[in-house]
Write an enzyme that holds these catalytic residues in place. Sequence first.
Site, short mmCIF file in Angstrom:
data_model
loop_
_atom_site.label_atom_id
_atom_site.label_comp_id
_atom_site.label_asym_id
_atom_site.label_seq_id
_atom_site.Cartn_x
_atom_site.Cartn_y
_atom_site.Cartn_z
N ASP A 108 0.86 -1.17 0.00
CA ASP A 108 0.00 0.00 0.00
C ASP A 108 0.91 1.24 0.00
O ASP A 108 1.43 1.63 -1.04
CB ASP A 108 -0.90 -0.10 1.23
CG ASP A 108 -2.00 0.93 1.27
OD1 ASP A 108 -2.27 1.54 0.24
OD2 ASP A 108 -2.63 1.10 2.34
N LYS A 136 -1.08 -1.82 -4.65
CA LYS A 136 -2.00 -0.66 -4.66
C LYS A 136 -1.13 0.58 -4.84
O LYS A 136 -0.80 1.28 -3.87
CB LYS A 136 -2.71 -0.63 -3.30
CG LYS A 136 -4.08 0.04 -3.32
CD LYS A 136 -4.54 0.33 -1.90
CE LYS A 136 -5.34 -0.76 -1.27
NZ LYS A 136 -5.86 -0.37 0.07
P1 IMP Z 1 1.84 -0.45 3.86
O1 IMP Z 1 2.90 -0.49 4.91
O2 IMP Z 1 1.08 0.84 3.85
O3 IMP Z 1 2.31 -0.84 2.48
O4 IMP Z 1 0.73 -1.47 4.33
C1 IMP Z 1 0.77 -2.77 4.10
C2 IMP Z 1 -0.16 -3.51 5.05
O5 IMP Z 1 -1.37 -2.77 5.32
C3 IMP Z 1 -0.57 -4.77 4.38
O6 IMP Z 1 0.32 -5.80 4.66
C4 IMP Z 1 -1.95 -5.01 4.96
O7 IMP Z 1 -1.84 -5.71 6.18
C5 IMP Z 1 -2.51 -3.63 5.25
N1 IMP Z 1 -3.39 -3.18 4.16
C6 IMP Z 1 -3.19 -2.18 3.27
N2 IMP Z 1 -4.21 -2.05 2.42
C7 IMP Z 1 -5.10 -3.03 2.76
C8 IMP Z 1 -6.38 -3.43 2.22
O8 IMP Z 1 -6.92 -2.89 1.24
N3 IMP Z 1 -6.97 -4.48 2.85
C9 IMP Z 1 -6.43 -5.13 3.92
N4 IMP Z 1 -5.25 -4.78 4.44
C10 IMP Z 1 -4.58 -3.74 3.87
#
Ligand code: IMP
Length: 259
Positions: A108, A136
């Site tokens: 994300d 994403k």
């Molecule tokens: P980042 O550190 O922002 O890349 O977040 C990654 C983590 O956030 C992922 O491993 C998920 O656990 C959670 N996450 C981000 N987007 C989603 C989503 O759309 N659905 C469920 N979990 C999400």
Amino acid sequence: MDTNAKLYQDMTKILVKREDIQKAVAQLGREITRDYQGRDLVMVCILKGASVFFSDLIREVDLPVTLDFMALSSYRNSTKSSGVVNLEKDLSVSIKGRDVLIVEDIVDSGNTLFYLGKYLMGRGASSIRIATLLDKPDRRNPEHNLTVDYHCFKIPDEFVVGYGLDFAEKYRNLPDIGVCLLYTSDAATGGWRWNGRRMLALKKSRGMFGYVAVLLLMVLTISMLFTNGFGSNTRDRRITYPQLLTMIEEGQVRSVAIR
Ligand code: IMP
Ligand code: MG
């Protein structure tokens, strides 16, 4: 399918069907098999979200591979991911001089993998690559300059669940990937709040159903405002997903109800 019928009621739409997931995972397994010929590969599953993806993916990799698991949590403030990643479970094998493939459910902002990559490099891995089920890219933090080496699907900025991904620890057992409708029940005020981003996701869904559902939800919200909001100190406001997570973490929300 029948056993998950209740869970499907909470989806505004199915984004990726199980047949398409299966095909994409098999294809990714073939790519990994080709790219890691003759290498000492350690595949690392990031718990809990990647567990379903991981268990399918490893069976599509035709190499003598070592498996390991890590658990991480990231602290968020009300507006954005704070970028601080907490290590809850470390590796149990040495990765010194070995080729590491991190297997993640979704990238994300990229904060989690940015910090994890730095941490694993410090442990002497000879290479570190990322394989994610979902990418994403819209919400990526550009400062991290993160390279996602393998992905099965690029998805728009919507909150998705299923095939390992959760909302408040639910929906991981859903075989497909769906966009989820989220409500929070705020026990402190007795009021109801809903996640503004989810409302937006619903509006974006095409067809009559989307509009009828939005209309019904508006009627529901207005009726709840009358029964709950007036005369109490409930402040009706839209919240983002990170804000919701913060509220849960800080104990402001004692229960989350999925309707
Ligand atoms: P980042 O550190 O922002 O890349 O977040 C990654 C983590 O956030 C992922 O491993 C998920 O656990 C959670 N996450 C981000 N987007 C989603 C989503 O759309 N659905 C469920 N979990 C999400
Ligand atoms: Mg995760």
